[in-house]
Design a protein around this motif. Sequence first.
Motif, PDB file in Angstrom:
ATOM      1  N   ALA A  68      -7.128  48.854  15.858  1.00 57.26           N
ATOM      2  CA  ALA A  68      -6.366  49.056  17.098  1.00 57.26           C
ATOM      3  C   ALA A  68      -5.014  49.657  16.740  1.00 57.26           C
ATOM      4  O   ALA A  68      -4.472  49.397  15.654  1.00 57.26           O
ATOM      5  N   VAL A  69      -4.465  50.462  17.636  1.00 57.08           N
ATOM      6  CA  VAL A  69      -3.218  51.189  17.367  1.00 57.08           C
ATOM      7  C   VAL A  69      -2.108  50.636  18.255  1.00 57.08           C
ATOM      8  O   VAL A  69      -2.268  50.530  19.480  1.00 57.08           O
ATOM      9  N   LEU A  70      -0.974  50.275  17.621  1.00 57.87           N
ATOM     10  CA  LEU A  70       0.204  49.773  18.343  1.00 57.87           C
ATOM     11  C   LEU A  70       1.237  50.879  18.443  1.00 57.87           C
ATOM     12  O   LEU A  70       1.714  51.397  17.425  1.00 57.87           O
ATOM     13  N   GLU A  71       1.581  51.258  19.674  1.00 60.18           N
ATOM     14  CA  GLU A  71       2.573  52.311  19.906  1.00 60.18           C
ATOM     15  C   GLU A  71       3.640  51.799  20.864  1.00 60.18           C
ATOM     16  O   GLU A  71       3.432  50.831  21.600  1.00 60.18           O
ATOM     17  N   VAL A  72       4.804  52.451  20.872  1.00 59.95           N
ATOM     18  CA  VAL A  72       5.912  52.068  21.741  1.00 59.95           C
ATOM     19  C   VAL A  72       6.318  53.262  22.596  1.00 59.95           C
ATOM     20  O   VAL A  72       6.198  54.420  22.174  1.00 59.95           O
ATOM     21  N   SER A 140     -13.461  46.384  27.595  1.00 60.63           N
ATOM     22  CA  SER A 140     -12.751  47.321  26.716  1.00 60.63           C
ATOM     23  C   SER A 140     -11.451  46.704  26.189  1.00 60.63           C
ATOM     24  O   SER A 140     -11.119  46.845  25.005  1.00 60.63           O
ATOM     25  N   ALA A 141     -10.734  46.042  27.074  1.00 60.47           N
ATOM     26  CA  ALA A 141      -9.475  45.419  26.660  1.00 60.47           C
ATOM     27  C   ALA A 141      -9.721  44.329  25.621  1.00 60.47           C
ATOM     28  O   ALA A 141      -9.027  44.249  24.597  1.00 60.47           O
ATOM     29  N   TRP A 142     -10.737  43.486  25.864  1.00 54.06           N
ATOM     30  CA  TRP A 142     -11.029  42.379  24.945  1.00 54.06           C
ATOM     31  C   TRP A 142     -11.455  42.908  23.577  1.00 54.06           C
ATOM     32  O   TRP A 142     -11.005  42.419  22.531  1.00 54.06           O
ATOM     33  N   GLN A 143     -12.299  43.928  23.572  1.00 61.77           N
ATOM     34  CA  GLN A 143     -12.763  44.493  22.305  1.00 61.77           C
ATOM     35  C   GLN A 143     -11.605  45.089  21.503  1.00 61.77           C
ATOM     36  O   GLN A 143     -11.554  44.968  20.274  1.00 61.77           O
ATOM     37  N   THR A 144     -10.651  45.705  22.205  1.00 62.91           N
ATOM     38  CA  THR A 144      -9.492  46.300  21.517  1.00 62.91           C
ATOM     39  C   THR A 144      -8.565  45.214  20.970  1.00 62.91           C
ATOM     40  O   THR A 144      -8.108  45.280  19.822  1.00 62.91           O
ATOM     41  N   PHE A 145      -8.268  44.211  21.794  1.00 69.77           N
ATOM     42  CA  PHE A 145      -7.337  43.161  21.393  1.00 69.77           C
ATOM     43  C   PHE A 145      -7.882  42.326  20.227  1.00 69.77           C
ATOM     44  O   PHE A 145      -7.104  41.767  19.446  1.00 69.77           O
ATOM     45  N   THR A 146      -9.206  42.236  20.092  1.00 71.16           N
ATOM     46  CA  THR A 146      -9.797  41.373  19.059  1.00 71.16           C
ATOM     47  C   THR A 146     -10.186  42.127  17.785  1.00 71.16           C
ATOM     48  O   THR A 146     -10.808  41.545  16.887  1.00 71.16           O
ATOM     49  N   ARG A 147      -9.826  43.391  17.693  1.00 72.63           N
ATOM     50  CA  ARG A 147     -10.151  44.140  16.478  1.00 72.63           C
ATOM     51  C   ARG A 147      -9.421  43.533  15.270  1.00 72.63           C
ATOM     52  O   ARG A 147      -8.301  43.008  15.406  1.00 72.63           O
ATOM     53  N   PRO A 148     -10.036  43.604  14.097  1.00 70.25           N
ATOM     54  CA  PRO A 148      -9.478  42.911  12.926  1.00 70.25           C
ATOM     55  C   PRO A 148      -8.382  43.663  12.175  1.00 70.25           C
ATOM     56  O   PRO A 148      -7.818  43.140  11.214  1.00 70.25           O
ATOM     57  N   LYS A 149      -8.074  44.892  12.588  1.00 65.88           N
ATOM     58  CA  LYS A 149      -7.023  45.657  11.899  1.00 65.88           C
ATOM     59  C   LYS A 149      -6.065  46.255  12.935  1.00 65.88           C
ATOM     60  O   LYS A 149      -6.472  46.588  14.055  1.00 65.88           O
ATOM     61  N   LEU A 150      -4.796  46.404  12.518  1.00 62.53           N
ATOM     62  CA  LEU A 150      -3.776  46.957  13.419  1.00 62.53           C
ATOM     63  C   LEU A 150      -2.995  48.037  12.686  1.00 62.53           C
ATOM     64  O   LEU A 150      -2.458  47.803  11.595  1.00 62.53           O
ATOM     65  N   ALA A 167      -5.881  41.941  16.286  1.00 64.57           N
ATOM     66  CA  ALA A 167      -4.885  42.983  16.580  1.00 64.57           C
ATOM     67  C   ALA A 167      -3.827  42.485  17.563  1.00 64.57           C
ATOM     68  O   ALA A 167      -2.637  42.817  17.432  1.00 64.57           O
ATOM     69  N   TYR A 168      -4.240  41.696  18.529  1.00 62.72           N
ATOM     70  CA  TYR A 168      -3.309  41.158  19.536  1.00 62.72           C
ATOM     71  C   TYR A 168      -2.259  40.262  18.878  1.00 62.72           C
ATOM     72  O   TYR A 168      -1.041  40.436  19.074  1.00 62.72           O
ATOM     73  N   SER A 169      -2.705  39.295  18.072  1.00 61.29           N
ATOM     74  CA  SER A 169      -1.747  38.377  17.451  1.00 61.29           C
ATOM     75  C   SER A 169      -0.850  39.109  16.459  1.00 61.29           C
ATOM     76  O   SER A 169       0.351  38.806  16.343  1.00 61.29           O
ATOM     77  N   LEU A 170      -1.424  40.082  15.722  1.00 63.89           N
ATOM     78  CA  LEU A 170      -0.604  40.866  14.794  1.00 63.89           C
ATOM     79  C   LEU A 170       0.458  41.673  15.538  1.00 63.89           C
ATOM     80  O   LEU A 170       1.596  41.809  15.064  1.00 63.89           O
ATOM     81  N   ALA A 171       0.108  42.207  16.698  1.00 62.19           N
ATOM     82  CA  ALA A 171       1.070  42.983  17.490  1.00 62.19           C
ATOM     83  C   ALA A 171       2.216  42.088  17.972  1.00 62.19           C
ATOM     84  O   ALA A 171       3.393  42.456  17.862  1.00 62.19           O
ATOM     85  N   VAL A 172       1.885  40.925  18.509  1.00 56.54           N
ATOM     86  CA  VAL A 172       2.917  39.997  18.978  1.00 56.54           C
ATOM     87  C   VAL A 172       3.869  39.643  17.843  1.00 56.54           C
ATOM     88  O   VAL A 172       5.092  39.590  18.013  1.00 56.54           O
ATOM     89  N   GLU A 173       3.318  39.421  16.663  1.00 60.90           N
ATOM     90  CA  GLU A 173       4.117  38.990  15.519  1.00 60.90           C
ATOM     91  C   GLU A 173       4.965  40.118  14.946  1.00 60.90           C
ATOM     92  O   GLU A 173       6.070  39.884  14.435  1.00 60.90           O
ATOM     93  N   ASN A 174       4.507  41.353  15.025  1.00 61.90           N
ATOM     94  CA  ASN A 174       5.166  42.449  14.308  1.00 61.90           C
ATOM     95  C   ASN A 174       5.994  43.385  15.182  1.00 61.90           C
ATOM     96  O   ASN A 174       6.607  44.316  14.648  1.00 61.90           O
ATOM     97  N   ILE A 175       6.018  43.161  16.474  1.00 59.91           N
ATOM     98  CA  ILE A 175       6.976  43.905  17.305  1.00 59.91           C
ATOM     99  C   ILE A 175       8.370  43.417  16.915  1.00 59.91           C
ATOM    100  O   ILE A 175       8.653  42.215  16.930  1.00 59.91           O
ATOM    101  N   SER A 176       9.234  44.335  16.547  1.00 62.61           N
ATOM    102  CA  SER A 176      10.524  43.953  15.961  1.00 62.61           C
ATOM    103  C   SER A 176      11.601  43.626  16.991  1.00 62.61           C
ATOM    104  O   SER A 176      12.633  43.054  16.641  1.00 62.61           O
ATOM    105  N   GLU A 177      11.380  43.969  18.233  1.00 59.78           N
ATOM    106  CA  GLU A 177      12.436  43.797  19.232  1.00 59.78           C
ATOM    107  C   GLU A 177      12.621  42.329  19.623  1.00 59.78           C
ATOM    108  O   GLU A 177      11.666  41.555  19.666  1.00 59.78           O
TER     109      GLU A 177
END
Length: 652
Positions: A68-72, A140-150, A167-177
């Motif tokens: 999954a890809v995290l963008e801002v 689609s949302a669930w499949q994206t949020f549960t992917r094992p890589k970010l 991917a969801y938990s990694l995103a929450v943890e690694n957003i720097s703001e």
Amino acid sequence: MLAEMRDLALDFLWSQEGQGTVPDNLNEWFKNMRLKKPERIFPYLVEASENIENYYTLSPDATDPDLAVLEVADFQKGDNLRLPFNQPSGSQSPALGPVIKRTYATGKGAGPTPKIQASTLKSFENLAQEDRPWSPFFQSAWQTFTRPKLFIATKGETLIAESKQNAYSLAVENISERQTVFLAFKDDQGRLPGEYPEYLQYLQEILAQTKYATKAIPPVENGLCSLSSEHEITVFPNALPGAGINIANIDRPGAFPGITKENAALGYALSLDSADLLYIYKNHVSKLFIATIAGDRALIIPRTQISGNVRQRFFKQVQELIQTENRVEMREDRLMRLLGNEQAVTSMDILWANFGQKIENLQGSITDILPSRLRKITEVNDRFNSEISHLIFPMYKMYDFDLTLNWLSELLKRPGGNKAKSVNASRRLFQFKKNLAASIYHGNRSPDAPFWSDIFVTAQWYLNQAIEDGNAWNLLNEGYSTKTNKPYWTFAGWIRHLSQFIHYLRELEVFPMPESIYQPNSELLKPYFGQKSGIDTDQKAFAFLVGVLYGKVMQVQGAKGVNVGANALTWLRRLTLTGEDLPDFYCKVREKLLTYETESSGDVREVLQEVGYLGTKIGDAFDIPQTTTCYFLLLGQSVAVQVLPSGSRNEE
């Protein structure tokens, strides 16, 4: 009151979404818009996002099914439509959809918590399996949020989830703001949740269940809407608190006009249309009409005419005022003036409550205030601020009179700093101010006994402070700083502001005007009497003049370095004197004047002569009550240095 809230919500919606001639029946227009163009109404039914600066998206990588890809992105105008957000009903409830608030708190870290993250993903999975129009979207949302890589696009870095991560938990943890941002699902075509009609359909259904119903208070089929009177429709008994109007004491008689104890106990059930309009009112309209009234935050609720054109003109004037006037006090006073002068307004109510996520904990209300009365108050205010003066009124004004009546808090504030903090925040003082405001806004006569009882609480605090200080200056002079060029409160200044306020109430017919006025024989004293002074009897005149002489004694004692707190101030017996005590009080004053040889002043002798004339005329009939006696004594004391200044006319 609720009907007015609904009507203001309709006026607001037309000002934002309406086109062409304004219909008188905006409710029908709203129903039609909801049916044919729901996407135009929906943005007003989700939470405002004006404090969100950035948002992050999780999207599926086009080539790697595990990534999954995290963008801002910057939050732009119109993004609130693409990112509709609504808070779930409970603090530990899962998110309603894949537009999630990512928060950060020092000491706690990033949120949502792992527990809420897990329940959110479980909710998405269940929704994906329900075979509803929106199920493919949630799949689609669930499949994206549960992917094992970010993959974090801003860093060019790929993270691999460990046990119980995704991917969801990694995103929450690694957003720097550190500030709150949105984290949302974005599909492989770049679409955000609000661009899915199926998701909007889901939200319309789930929001009604989430906001207006609970497990304990579910919707009722074939019911009656208590606001619109529509019947045989689905109604929501929990709609009011769900809309953000959660008046905890809703069943107290008279607390909330329009809701009786009987139907509040049964539940004030509303249709979905009525509930949504009240939600729109709370979240988009009420802030335009929240102001500080009589010193406390209140909601102003205008009642308007039927004509749609007239109402729209009024509503646009309010919006322009809020947008163009940055000074809060001026904006609130101008709003009240607008309510008094605008022909669209037929009356208005004022509601004191707590204002935050909800309008709740009702503290009091004033209903049916007429614009004509506001115009009368404005006329009197303008005259007091510019024309009306008197020698017993303050020379240095601590406030101007205005329609918000916030100066009541200044006048009634007890001195003493932290020592008086609790009494200044007391329920009793709030109720006194509210009752005074009701009398002023309605033009009703105010009962004497409760008025003076509460006024003398403030007087007692000033007196106690004077006794502790032992300094006569504050008792005899108004405060004015030459360093700051600003006035400040003293006991004498407060009494003189009180005398002005009492005449203000007479001008507004809250207190009766004196039928007859005492006219002194002394030319020196005549400017201090007259209708504005309120000295309409011989006994009041006697108390006032004895107060002048009493102030002269304190002035002399202060010059001699005498601690007046332990001397002359004790004669007031903590403001418990009555008319029967005045002869003895006068004797004490006269004795000190003789001791200090103050009677060598020709002006002092002139005052003594007037007092002697009054004493002979009154005889033994000293029967004025405690509050009247003490008020006129203090009033005389407050102008003593003006009537009898140091170095006044000496004996020839």
